[in-house]
Write an enzyme that holds these catalytic residues in place. Structure first.
Site, PDB file in Angstrom:
ATOM      1  N   LYS A  79       0.831  -1.204   0.000  1.00 50.76           N
ATOM      2  CA  LYS A  79       0.000   0.000   0.000  1.00 50.76           C
ATOM      3  C   LYS A  79       0.866   1.255   0.000  1.00 50.76           C
ATOM      4  O   LYS A  79       1.991   1.222   0.497  1.00 50.76           O
ATOM      5  CB  LYS A  79      -0.874   0.034   1.272  1.00 50.76           C
ATOM      6  CG  LYS A  79      -2.004  -0.958   1.310  1.00 50.76           C
ATOM      7  CD  LYS A  79      -2.773  -0.828   2.633  1.00 50.76           C
ATOM      8  CE  LYS A  79      -3.928  -1.813   2.697  1.00 50.76           C
ATOM      9  NZ  LYS A  79      -4.969  -1.581   1.691  1.00 50.76           N
ATOM     10  N   ARG A 114     -10.434 -11.394   1.895  1.00 55.48           N
ATOM     11  CA  ARG A 114     -11.318 -12.423   1.330  1.00 55.48           C
ATOM     12  C   ARG A 114     -10.675 -13.796   1.400  1.00 55.48           C
ATOM     13  O   ARG A 114     -11.359 -14.815   1.505  1.00 55.48           O
ATOM     14  CB  ARG A 114     -11.698 -12.024  -0.105  1.00 55.48           C
ATOM     15  CG  ARG A 114     -10.545 -11.911  -1.043  1.00 55.48           C
ATOM     16  CD  ARG A 114     -10.868 -11.080  -2.279  1.00 55.48           C
ATOM     17  NE  ARG A 114     -10.877  -9.641  -2.009  1.00 55.48           N
ATOM     18  CZ  ARG A 114     -11.155  -8.706  -2.909  1.00 55.48           C
ATOM     19  NH1 ARG A 114     -11.472  -9.048  -4.146  1.00 55.48           N
ATOM     20  NH2 ARG A 114     -11.133  -7.441  -2.581  1.00 55.48           N
TER      21      ARG A 114
HETATM   22  N1  BES Z   1      -8.173  -3.655   4.433  1.00 50.65           N
HETATM   23  C1  BES Z   1      -8.319  -3.206   3.094  1.00 50.65           C
HETATM   24  C2  BES Z   1      -9.596  -2.403   2.856  1.00 50.65           C
HETATM   25  C3  BES Z   1      -9.733  -1.110   3.624  1.00 50.65           C
HETATM   26  C4  BES Z   1      -9.336   0.083   3.058  1.00 50.65           C
HETATM   27  C5  BES Z   1     -10.298  -1.089   4.875  1.00 50.65           C
HETATM   28  C6  BES Z   1      -9.483   1.260   3.755  1.00 50.65           C
HETATM   29  C7  BES Z   1     -10.452   0.083   5.565  1.00 50.65           C
HETATM   30  C8  BES Z   1     -10.035   1.276   5.008  1.00 50.65           C
HETATM   31  C9  BES Z   1      -8.338  -4.408   2.143  1.00 50.65           C
HETATM   32  O1  BES Z   1      -7.580  -5.482   2.540  1.00 50.65           O
HETATM   33  C10 BES Z   1      -7.804  -3.951   0.833  1.00 50.65           C
HETATM   34  O2  BES Z   1      -6.653  -3.630   0.795  1.00 50.65           O
HETATM   35  N2  BES Z   1      -8.646  -3.926  -0.193  1.00 50.65           N
HETATM   36  C11 BES Z   1      -8.247  -3.520  -1.487  1.00 50.65           C
HETATM   37  C12 BES Z   1      -8.721  -4.551  -2.477  1.00 50.65           C
HETATM   38  C13 BES Z   1      -8.158  -4.376  -3.843  1.00 50.65           C
HETATM   39  C14 BES Z   1      -6.673  -4.671  -3.827  1.00 50.65           C
HETATM   40  C15 BES Z   1      -8.868  -5.299  -4.786  1.00 50.65           C
HETATM   41  C16 BES Z   1      -8.887  -2.164  -1.756  1.00 50.65           C
HETATM   42  O3  BES Z   1     -10.012  -1.933  -1.317  1.00 50.65           O
HETATM   43  O4  BES Z   1      -8.214  -1.334  -2.369  1.00 50.65           O
HETATM   44 MN    MN Z   2      -5.580  -5.337   1.894  1.00 50.27          MN
END
Ligand code: BES
Ligand code: MN
Ligand code: ZN
Length: 504
Positions: free
Chosen positions: A280, A354
């Site tokens: 990230k 997931r």
């Molecule tokens: N934990 C994150 C989602 C999230 C983002 C929760 C901001 C709370 C605040 C999740 O694991 C994630 O990184 N999701 C990605 C999925 C994508 C890579 C398909 C996302 O939402 O960008």
């Molecule tokens: Mn994630």
């Protein structure tokens, strides 16, 4: 932390006891009318109050407040009048809010306060007074475990006592006992969410669930060996880049009929989500210490159900991992075989929740054959884009369960909004190399493709609902009933779902 607040109930003569340094909080409607006991208690300051209201243009509108310091004639340091609007048909969420507002009006230095649970129409019903008290407790919570340098005037007194004045103390206490159990669960969830990831890693999280044994919950921790044996390779793949070992915790509360199928709650417990190799960006990454909020909610819920001796068989399962980049971390392109036997091509290691949920939810259905299951996960940024912080996304294969969740949401103020599941979205996660891939490959419908992925791991057509709580689990919105970052969202919602539909 909330341990400094002592909440109790007393008769309407309470102001006599709070003393000259105490705070008295009362409610009025939007015609500046008070209930009889309130009017009697503040009678010596009634004229002053009316003049102050005029000077401040205070009209008793819902959520507004008027404050009088050392009001002549009253033996208190401060009188707070809170507007309850038209004060009719107040529901649980309204009373919680009033309680929160009352607590919010107490200066930090307050050690004694009385809150009159009375509206112009008369004393609040026991249940209403109990809701008011719960609002006070939820608002009073602060996560200040790591603050060592507060100035003297910022320090709350060692103990704060808030007495809710009611007509029938015994009945109010009885009604409050349930709320106390539920608030305990909410605060437990908030503590877990607020805790940093260097302290709260999977093993430590698992250890902390042991306190649930004190209220009669059976707690079972699955270690790496047990998870490998079960074939939870999707979950294990996420955790393999971390020096912290993954864990699954199974919590069981049997308050219902012997042998009756349980209801199941499953939580995403990513103790920290760096994104892994698909790392990230740095901005706000610290928030990812809260990526275990689904798991925290499940723990808080199990605590609440057991503490109030809910007449239900319930099982809570949480998947605890840390998602890190590392020489041993999972790579994009890797293919893992989940516990369901289905193969998954990892496209993005940041779509890890997931993977964790897939295995745990499969295991939950197979082992417990529940009446229904609800999973909670801070799963996607996409749900925040869609719904903001007001509603959690609801995805379900069952209309009845959806409807019940929606109703429970409206009653508690923890709102859910149903989103679609559909074969066309499902197709988006078909993979060239494996049975499925872990992202849709586009940001479009990101919360939906995530839900479709989870649905592929729902065994035996079990009625199931998925709550994407990425927008509601943590925030800095400073609501009337929560001033901390972790919200404890979902504990009250799911407790209500169980209470309204599954307890007999
Ligand atoms: N934990 C994150 C989602 C999230 C983002 C929760 C901001 C709370 C605040 C999740 O694991 C994630 O990184 N999701 C990605 C999925 C994508 C890579 C398909 C996302 O939402 O960008
Ligand atoms: Mn994630
Ligand atoms: Zn995540």
């Amino acid at each position: 932390m909330a341990d400094a607040l002592k909440l109790g109930f007393g008769p309407f003569t309470a102001p006599a006891k709070i003393g000259a340094s105490g705070v008295l909080v009362v409610f009025c409607d939007d015609r500046l009318k008070f209930g009889p006991a309130t009017a009697r208690a503040i009678a010596p300051a009634a004229g002053l109050m009316a003049r102050a209201a005029k000077a401040e243009r205070f009209t008793g509108k819902s959520g507004s407040a008027l404050e009088l310091v050392v009001p002549e004639g009253l033996k208190v340091a401060r009188l707070v009048v809170i507007g309850a609007g038209n004060a009719k048909g107040l529901e649980q969420k309204d009373l919680l809010k009033l309680g929160g507002l009352a607590m919010g009006k107490l200066p930090v230095s307050t050690s004694e306060a009385a809150v009159f649970a009375e509206l112009p129409g008369g004393g609040m019903r026991d249940e209403q007074a109990a809701d008011l008290a719960q609002g006070i407790v939820l608002r009073a919570y602060a996560f200040d475990r790591y603050k060592t340098k507060r100035k003297d005037d910022e320090k709350p007194p060692a103990r704060r006592r808030v007495t809710v004045a009611v007509g029938d103390v015994v009945a109010a206490r009885k009604a409050y006992a349930t709320r106390e159990a539920i608030s305990g669960g909410v605060l437990m969830a908030r503590d877990l969410v607020n805790e940093p990831a260097n302290v709260l890693y999977p093993e430590e999280f698992a250890r902390r669930t042991a306190v649930l044994r004190q209220v009669g919950v059976a707690v079972e921790v699955l270690d790496l060996k047990a998870m490998k044996k079960l074939g939870m390779n999707a979950l294990l793949g996420v955790g393999q880049g971390s020096v912290r070992e993954s864990r699954v915790v199974v919590m069981r509360w049997n308050g219902g009929k012997v042998g009756e199928a349980p209801v199941a709650f499953i939580g995403k417990g990513v103790c920290f989500d760096t994104g892994g190799i698909s790392i990230k960006p740095a901005a706000a990454m610290e928030d990812m210490k809260g990526d275990m909020a689904g798991a925290a909610c499940v723990v808080g819920l199990m605590q609440a159900l057991a503490a109030r001796k809910a007449r239900v068989n319930a099982v809570g399962l949480i998947g605890l991992v840390e998602n890190m980049p590392d020489g041993n971390a999972q790579r994009p392109g890797d293919i893992v075989t989940s516990m369901s036997g289905q193969t998954i091509e990892i496209i993005n290691t940041d779509a890890e929740g997931r993977l964790v949920l897939g295995d745990v939810i499969w295991y939950a259905a197979k082992r417990f054959k529940p009446k229904f299951m609800v999973d909670l996960a801070t799963l996607t940024g996409a749900i925040i884009v869609a719904l903001g912080q007001e509603y959690a996304g609801l995805f379900s294969n069952d209309d009845k369960l959806s409807e019940r969740l929606t109703k429970a949401g409206e009653a508690t103020g923890e709102l859910v909004w149903r989103m679609p599941l559909n074969a066309a979205y499902d197709k988006m996660i078909d993979s060239k190399f494996a049975d499925m891939k872990n992202t849709g490959g586009t940001r479009w419908g990101g919360a939906i493709t995530a839900a479709q992925f989870i649905q592929r791991h729902v065994a035996d057509k079990t009625p199931w609902a998925h709550l994407d709580i990425a927008g509601t689990a943590f925030d800095s919105r400073q609501t009337d009933i929560n001033r901390s970052w972790g919200s404890g969202w979902g504990v009250r919602l799911l407790d209500r779902l169980v209470a309204d539909y599954y307890e007999r």
